[in-house]
Motif scaffolding. Sequence first.
Motif, short mmCIF file in Angstrom:
data_model
loop_
_atom_site.label_atom_id
_atom_site.label_comp_id
_atom_site.label_asym_id
_atom_site.label_seq_id
_atom_site.Cartn_x
_atom_site.Cartn_y
_atom_site.Cartn_z
N GLY A 16 -4.63 -11.07 0.09
CA GLY A 16 -4.43 -10.75 1.50
C GLY A 16 -3.15 -9.97 1.73
N ALA A 17 -2.08 -10.36 1.02
CA ALA A 17 -0.81 -9.64 1.14
C ALA A 17 -0.96 -8.20 0.63
N PHE A 18 -1.67 -8.04 -0.48
CA PHE A 18 -1.91 -6.71 -1.03
C PHE A 18 -2.66 -5.84 -0.02
N ALA A 19 -3.73 -6.39 0.56
CA ALA A 19 -4.54 -5.62 1.52
C ALA A 19 -3.72 -5.22 2.74
N GLU A 20 -2.90 -6.14 3.25
CA GLU A 20 -2.12 -5.82 4.44
C GLU A 20 -1.01 -4.82 4.10
N ALA A 21 -0.40 -4.99 2.91
CA ALA A 21 0.63 -4.03 2.51
C ALA A 21 0.04 -2.64 2.32
N ARG A 22 -1.13 -2.55 1.75
CA ARG A 22 -1.78 -1.26 1.53
C ARG A 22 -2.08 -0.59 2.89
N HIS A 23 -2.65 -1.37 3.80
CA HIS A 23 -2.99 -0.82 5.12
C HIS A 23 -1.73 -0.32 5.84
N TYR A 24 -0.68 -1.14 5.84
CA TYR A 24 0.53 -0.76 6.55
C TYR A 24 1.18 0.45 5.89
N THR A 25 1.20 0.47 4.57
CA THR A 25 1.83 1.58 3.85
C THR A 25 1.14 2.90 4.17
N LEU A 26 -0.18 2.90 4.14
CA LEU A 26 -0.92 4.14 4.39
C LEU A 26 -0.82 4.60 5.84
N LYS A 27 -0.68 3.65 6.77
CA LYS A 27 -0.69 4.00 8.19
C LYS A 27 0.71 4.23 8.76
N GLU A 28 1.69 3.50 8.24
CA GLU A 28 2.99 3.49 8.92
C GLU A 28 4.17 3.97 8.07
N THR A 29 4.08 3.86 6.77
CA THR A 29 5.25 4.13 5.93
C THR A 29 5.38 5.61 5.60
N ARG A 30 6.61 6.08 5.60
CA ARG A 30 6.88 7.48 5.25
C ARG A 30 7.49 7.55 3.86
N PRO A 31 7.25 8.64 3.12
CA PRO A 31 7.88 8.78 1.80
C PRO A 31 9.39 8.95 1.94
N TRP A 32 10.11 8.48 0.96
CA TRP A 32 11.57 8.62 0.98
C TRP A 32 11.93 10.11 0.88
N PHE A 33 13.00 10.50 1.56
CA PHE A 33 13.30 11.93 1.68
C PHE A 33 13.57 12.61 0.34
N LYS A 34 13.97 11.84 -0.68
CA LYS A 34 14.26 12.43 -1.98
C LYS A 34 13.03 12.53 -2.89
N SER A 35 11.91 11.99 -2.43
CA SER A 35 10.73 11.92 -3.29
C SER A 35 10.05 13.27 -3.49
N GLY A 36 10.21 14.15 -2.53
CA GLY A 36 9.50 15.42 -2.58
C GLY A 36 8.03 15.31 -2.22
N ALA A 37 7.59 14.12 -1.84
CA ALA A 37 6.19 13.88 -1.51
C ALA A 37 5.93 14.20 -0.05
N ALA A 38 4.80 14.81 0.23
CA ALA A 38 4.42 15.12 1.61
C ALA A 38 3.82 13.91 2.31
N HIS A 39 3.28 12.98 1.53
CA HIS A 39 2.60 11.80 2.08
C HIS A 39 2.98 10.59 1.24
N ILE A 40 3.01 9.41 1.86
CA ILE A 40 3.41 8.20 1.14
C ILE A 40 2.52 7.94 -0.06
N GLY A 41 1.27 8.37 0.02
CA GLY A 41 0.34 8.18 -1.10
C GLY A 41 0.68 8.98 -2.33
N GLU A 42 1.70 9.82 -2.23
CA GLU A 42 2.14 10.61 -3.38
C GLU A 42 3.52 10.19 -3.88
N ASP A 43 4.15 9.27 -3.18
CA ASP A 43 5.49 8.82 -3.56
C ASP A 43 5.42 8.11 -4.92
N PRO A 44 6.16 8.56 -5.94
CA PRO A 44 5.99 8.02 -7.28
C PRO A 44 6.33 6.54 -7.40
N TYR A 45 7.38 6.09 -6.70
CA TYR A 45 7.75 4.68 -6.82
C TYR A 45 6.79 3.78 -6.05
#
Length: 394
Positions: A245-274
């Motif tokens: 349940g924690a995994f599912a909620e974290a995945r949902h929140y990450t894809l909908k609300e989280t932004r990639p860190w500015f040093k990542s070079g990623a355009a979308h959180i789904g590409e952030d390497p860490y």
Amino acid sequence: MTAIQQPKVLSPLQTARQLAAEFAETAAERDRHGGTPKAQRDALRRSGLLALAIPRQYGGLGANWCETLEIVREFARVDSSIAHVYGFQHLMLATVRLFSRPDQWQPWFEQTARNQWFWGNALNPLDTRTVARKFDGWREFSGRKSFCSGSADSEMLIASALDEGSGKLLIAALPSGRSGITLHGDWDNMGQRQTDSGSVTFERVRVEENELLLEPGPLSTPFACLRPLIAQLTFANLFLGIAEGAFAEARHYTLKETRPWFKSGAAHIGEDPYTLRHFGEFWVGLESVRLLVERANALLDEAWRKEDGLGAEERGRLAVAIASAKVAASRVGLELTGRLFEVTGARATHAALRLDRYWRNLRTQTLHDPVDYKLHELGDWALNGALPTPTFYS
């Protein structure tokens, strides 16, 4: 002529998934308030799922342990308090099945299925404050019990006391509303806040001889010794469900609300390497626990079917499989629920989201009995080939 459309009959798992979706809508808010989830318990009564594991000949749905524990896990993904008391419902029914005579457990099963009784727990063998005095044809229980999960809003209780003369543990099945039984609403812990795991007081409670579970009695045969293993495996499924349940909620929140860190070079959180690395580690942990838990569930069903033909060595090997699953579920679950904020970010700590409840619930329940002693038993098996000795915790 148009054919009459027959209503679709849902399977127990489909029913559970519908209920879980309803429970999820209020789970965070109810976690804040604590107390008894009366509306949700009544929904379980109406669903018929309280009789899930009762054989069909006694009015139940006839589910095996794999099916029953799958539904415990389904509830745990969204509401681990409900999952806890629901799992204990079937643990209490297993207790009367394993410890008492057929002329005792069969009527209890039939009445549970007919009336959708909830069974609560007031057994806790490590709390020795309740004493039983013997009279002519009956006993009297007096004292107090702690950690009595599901006792509030129950119709029946499994209770224990120490015999005043011999010091022997006596276990009984009692109506929760019997004179002298007081269910205290004193559970206010950081997790599992709606399990009603507070205390129960027994004040000169009359217990009839046919309410005592004496034959074959507690932990008296390899089959009777399945009771603590059912408890441990219920916890393993509960822990896995919380982590899923924690995994599912974290995945949902990450894809909908989280932004990639500015040093990542990623355009979308789904590409952030860490972020990808964290989710990869979460996935590997969950997959390993799923395999261990589902294997243990299947082995329990094999052992349960053998009944009195179950041998001590087979029971011992099952104990090893269940202990392995529980240790893994504890470790992976605590790590995942503690690290989910590394992928969701600072905004996810907003109090209204209560994402910390996954860790709080898991941390609270994993303290039921020490993982260190499970590892000791597993080490003794791995090094010395010694199977775990049956107790109420192994």
